[in-house]
Design an enzyme around this catalytic site. Structure first.
Site, PDB file in Angstrom:
ATOM      1  N   GLU A 164       0.845  -1.297  -0.055  1.00 47.87           N
ATOM      2  CA  GLU A 164       0.095  -0.033  -0.070  1.00 47.87           C
ATOM      3  C   GLU A 164       0.891   1.382  -0.025  1.00 47.87           C
ATOM      4  OE1 GLU A 164      -2.755  -0.688   3.261  1.00 47.87           O
ATOM      5  OE2 GLU A 164      -3.634  -2.348   2.560  1.00 47.87           O
ATOM      6  N   ASN A 205       1.963  -5.145  -2.649  1.00 42.23           N
ATOM      7  CA  ASN A 205       0.540  -5.438  -2.866  1.00 42.23           C
ATOM      8  C   ASN A 205      -0.139  -4.550  -2.341  1.00 42.23           C
ATOM      9  OD1 ASN A 205      -0.951  -7.578  -2.139  1.00 42.23           O
ATOM     10  ND2 ASN A 205      -1.355  -7.349   0.114  1.00 42.23           N
ATOM     11  N   HIS A 241     -10.388  -6.101  -2.383  1.00 46.85           N
ATOM     12  CA  HIS A 241     -11.481  -5.442  -0.960  1.00 46.85           C
ATOM     13  C   HIS A 241     -12.427  -4.928  -1.676  1.00 46.85           C
ATOM     14  CE1 HIS A 241      -9.508  -7.195   1.846  1.00 46.85           C
ATOM     15  NE2 HIS A 241      -8.298  -6.020   1.876  1.00 46.85           N
ATOM     16  N   GLU A 269      -6.136 -11.219  -1.423  1.00 46.49           N
ATOM     17  CA  GLU A 269      -7.282 -10.191   0.617  1.00 46.49           C
ATOM     18  C   GLU A 269      -8.785 -10.143  -0.222  1.00 46.49           C
ATOM     19  OE1 GLU A 269      -5.648  -7.203   2.273  1.00 46.49           O
ATOM     20  OE2 GLU A 269      -3.402  -7.578   1.697  1.00 46.49           O
ATOM     21  N   ASP A 271     -12.415 -10.371  -0.207  1.00 46.02           N
ATOM     22  CA  ASP A 271     -13.633  -9.940   0.059  1.00 46.02           C
ATOM     23  C   ASP A 271     -14.437  -8.827  -0.702  1.00 46.02           C
ATOM     24  OD1 ASP A 271     -12.608  -7.822   1.013  1.00 46.02           O
ATOM     25  OD2 ASP A 271     -12.362  -8.680   2.739  1.00 46.02           O
TER      26      ASP A 271
HETATM   27  O1  G3I Z   1      -4.060  -7.426  19.006  1.00 43.70           O
HETATM   28  C1  G3I Z   1      -4.836  -6.347  19.669  1.00 43.70           C
HETATM   29  C2  G3I Z   1      -5.977  -7.022  20.935  1.00 43.70           C
HETATM   30  O2  G3I Z   1      -4.966  -7.090  21.846  1.00 43.70           O
HETATM   31  C3  G3I Z   1      -6.564  -5.681  21.952  1.00 43.70           C
HETATM   32  O3  G3I Z   1      -7.239  -6.651  22.258  1.00 43.70           O
HETATM   33  C4  G3I Z   1      -8.039  -5.191  19.769  1.00 43.70           C
HETATM   34  C5  G3I Z   1      -8.551  -4.151  20.009  1.00 43.70           C
HETATM   35  O4  G3I Z   1      -8.737  -3.556  19.507  1.00 43.70           O
HETATM   36  O5  G3I Z   1      -6.857  -5.045  18.739  1.00 43.70           O
HETATM   37  C6  G3I Z   1      -6.653  -5.968  18.370  1.00 43.70           C
HETATM   38  O6  G3I Z   1      -5.426  -5.918  17.175  1.00 43.70           O
HETATM   39  C7  G3I Z   1      -6.314  -5.920  16.335  1.00 43.70           C
HETATM   40  C8  G3I Z   1      -6.128  -6.039  14.610  1.00 43.70           C
HETATM   41  O7  G3I Z   1      -6.574  -6.184  13.976  1.00 43.70           O
HETATM   42  C9  G3I Z   1      -5.688  -7.944  15.724  1.00 43.70           C
HETATM   43  O8  G3I Z   1      -7.015  -8.386  15.638  1.00 43.70           O
HETATM   44  C10 G3I Z   1      -6.489  -3.816  15.583  1.00 43.70           C
HETATM   45  O9  G3I Z   1      -7.563  -3.156  16.582  1.00 43.70           O
HETATM   46  C11 G3I Z   1      -6.819  -3.530  13.705  1.00 43.70           C
HETATM   47  O10 G3I Z   1      -6.616  -2.388  13.621  1.00 43.70           O
HETATM   48  C12 G3I Z   1      -6.266  -5.545  13.355  1.00 43.70           C
HETATM   49  O11 G3I Z   1      -6.707  -5.198  11.879  1.00 43.70           O
HETATM   50  C13 G3I Z   1      -6.088  -5.040  10.598  1.00 43.70           C
HETATM   51  C14 G3I Z   1      -6.368  -4.775  10.511  1.00 43.70           C
HETATM   52  O12 G3I Z   1      -5.043  -5.022   9.047  1.00 43.70           O
HETATM   53  C15 G3I Z   1      -5.170  -3.076  10.698  1.00 43.70           C
HETATM   54  O13 G3I Z   1      -5.212  -2.441   9.414  1.00 43.70           O
HETATM   55  C16 G3I Z   1      -7.226  -6.512  10.313  1.00 43.70           C
HETATM   56  O14 G3I Z   1      -7.209  -7.603  11.292  1.00 43.70           O
HETATM   57  C17 G3I Z   1      -6.468  -7.275   9.279  1.00 43.70           C
HETATM   58  O15 G3I Z   1      -7.449  -8.086   8.497  1.00 43.70           O
HETATM   59  C18 G3I Z   1      -6.138  -6.014   8.186  1.00 43.70           C
HETATM   60  O16 G3I Z   1      -5.313  -6.553   6.909  1.00 43.70           O
HETATM   61  C19 G3I Z   1      -5.524  -5.949   6.198  1.00 43.70           C
HETATM   62  C20 G3I Z   1      -4.046  -6.256   5.018  1.00 43.70           C
HETATM   63  O17 G3I Z   1      -3.197  -6.203   5.842  1.00 43.70           O
HETATM   64  C21 G3I Z   1      -4.061  -5.006   4.026  1.00 43.70           C
HETATM   65  N1  G3I Z   1      -5.264  -4.605   3.269  1.00 43.70           N
HETATM   66  C22 G3I Z   1      -5.984  -4.533   3.972  1.00 43.70           C
HETATM   67  C23 G3I Z   1      -6.639  -5.488   5.223  1.00 43.70           C
HETATM   68  C24 G3I Z   1      -7.962  -4.208   5.946  1.00 43.70           C
HETATM   69  O18 G3I Z   1      -7.533  -3.410   6.428  1.00 43.70           O
END
Ligand code: G3I
Length: 466
Positions: A164, A205, A241, A269, A271
């Site tokens: 990105e 990516n 996405h 990715e 969806d």
């Molecule tokens: O691990 C913590 C946990 O300890 C805490 O309790 C919780 C409370 O918010 O947060 C948890 O972390 C989260 C993490 O995902 C794991 O679940 C973060 O807040 C959350 O922001 C994070 O989101 C991820 C996101 O990337 C971050 O930008 C998504 O799961 C993940 O699916 C998403 O994936 C991205 C790709 O890497 C790149 N392309 C876009 C895609 C979708 O946004």
């Protein structure tokens, strides 16, 4: 690309055994020949020289209903979060691979290849990186890549090296790397990744580069320039996405133009989100959209595989980021296969051997349901069936029952995601204790194997809610 092979029998057995609620009735079931049982998406893709995979995250690996699908259906896994910088180098020079290793171990235990995600990204970046002085950041980035890609050397087949890095208008995103290192940081990242793991395929990516436009043009120009300069890049990841009904019309053409530069392309990715709740029309559109994406990839030889960004609507990032949207994946919250699953299945070459039949009965609490019956595998002496129950009413079901008559001497043997009883030719399947609640417009699916010695016409199934 290694492919899962010869797993049909094991998958069938694993699915039947691992999913709670299995109840076999006492009639013999002819053993399926391994070639005839319902293939998985991973197997279908492998037969076309591709992979079909899913992203996953560590918390879900403790859910056995989830892992039963993750471990059997897919030929590839992407580490959804825990190889990111925040997790792998939370403090400068201190590396932690605990969680990433868990997912890689799961994939290896299930003969699945791994896409690594991601080495350099502006998100999920620990604060300390942002405050590294400009003169040290290149060394910090190279050291991060050397350690992380070095640790996973031999276990990760693709790396999303840089993620990105472009804005929608095609200019560079003003990340800390861009601001402190300038345009050259992307090339430097790829060189460091090649040095750390010479055998991994190295990908750029991004999202919103699925169709031709300013952003994908910018990526295209970068890749062309890298190829001209000998910068080691092997592939472009189109995240995909997507929004319901809005698959870019230039998707296939865009994949082809990247391939023509001499790089592979992956849908990384996928969806396809909708306004929730689901309904039959949205599900049908989503199925058509998934089919379009799979067909576009299959049309280009260098499109090597497709990954969904997790596989169940219960485990998607969409609702938390796009309020009011969701239902973007191919399995519902109860791990029932959605129309989008069957669209992918068929686009990858799977055949459902009969058409579907549907009837509706309204039950006690005002909810109604339809049952859609498919024969998805047929072999000498046996078959595999799947029934999707859809709540057509306005209130959630508290339970459901599907009935049909087997008029040609067929039997039902092992059944999963439901509780079966038979009375002569009459088959009755009630919900298992975990999938009786189906939201309005939602679906859940149960499956079974059975024996059949002659014709095996699709019965008319009736569905009743309670
Ligand atoms: O691990 C913590 C946990 O300890 C805490 O309790 C919780 C409370 O918010 O947060 C948890 O972390 C989260 C993490 O995902 C794991 O679940 C973060 O807040 C959350 O922001 C994070 O989101 C991820 C996101 O990337 C971050 O930008 C998504 O799961 C993940 O699916 C998403 O994936 C991205 C790709 O890497 C790149 N392309 C876009 C895609 C979708 O946004």
């Amino acid at each position: 690309m290694s492919a899962p092979t010869g797993r049909a029998r094991r998958v069938l057995a694993a699915t039947a055994a691992a999913v709670v609620g299995t109840l076999a009735v006492g009639m013999a079931v002819a053993a399926p020949s391994s070639a005839a049982a319902e293939p998985t998406l991973g197997q279908l893709a492998a037969a076309k020289g591709r992979y079909f995979g899913s992203a996953t995250d560590n918390p879900t690996l403790t859910n056995s209903a989830y892992t039963a699908v993750l471990g059997s259906e897919f030929g590839q896994i992407t580490v959804g979060n825990t190889q990111k910088w925040q997790y792998t180098e939370p403090r400068r020079g201190q590396f932690d691979y605990t969680q990433g290793d868990q997912i890689v171990a799961f994939a290896q235990a299930h003969n699945q290849i791994v896409r690594g995600h991601t080495l350099v990204w502006h998100n999920q970046l620990p604060d300390w990186v942002t405050s590294v002085p400009a003169g040290e950041l290149l060394g910090v980035m190279r050291n991060h890549i050397a350690n992380v890609a070095g640790h996973y050397k031999g276990t990760v087949v693709h790396w999303d090296v840089v993620n990105e890095a472009f804005e929608e208008n095609g200019t560079r995103r003003q990340s800390v790397f861009q601001q402190k290192l300038g345009d050259s940081y992307i090339a430097e990242a790829f060189k460091a990744a090649r040095a750390a793991d010479p055998n991994a395929k190295l990908y750029y990516n991004d999202y919103n580069i699925e169709g031709i436009g300013a952003k994908s043009d910018a990526v295209y120009n970068m890749v062309r320039s890298f190829k001209q300069q000998g910068i080691p890049i092997d592939g472009v990841g189109l995240q995909a996405h997507l929004v319901l009904g809005q698959v870019p019309s230039s998707l296939r053409q865009n994949i082809q133009r990247f391939a023509d530069l001499g790089v592979d392309v992956a849908i990384t990715e996928l969806d396809i989100r909708m306004r929730t709740p689901r309904d039959a029309a949205k599900d049908a559109q989503q199925a058509a959209d998934y089919r379009t994406v799979v067909n576009a990839c299959l049309a280009v030889t260098r499109c090597v595989g497709i990954t969904v960004w997790d596989f169940s609507d219960g485990y998607s990032w969409i609702p938390s980021v796009f309020p009011g949207e969701g239902a973007a994946l191919i399995y519902d919250e109860n791990f029932g296969k959605k129309p989008s699953y069957w669209a992918v299945f068929e686009a990858l070459g799977g055949t459902t051997t009969t058409t579907t039949t549907t009837t509706t009965t309204t039950g006690g609490n005002g909810a109604g349901c339809t049952a859609t019956y498919r024969v998805v595998g047929q072999w000498n002496g046996g078959y595999q069936g799947e029934v999707t129950v859809r709540n057509t009413g306005a209130t959630a079901t508290t339970g459901w029952t599907v009935r049909w008559t087997l008029a040609q001497g067929q039997t039902v043997g092992s059944l999963w995601n439901g509780v079966v009883s038979t009375n002569g030719q009459e088959v009755t399947v009630r919900n298992a204790n975990y999938n009786g609640t189906v939201a309005p417009n939602g679906t859940t699916t149960f499956g079974f194997t059975g024996s059949s010695t002659g014709t095996n016409p699709v019965p008319t199934a009736t569905c009743t809610t309670s």
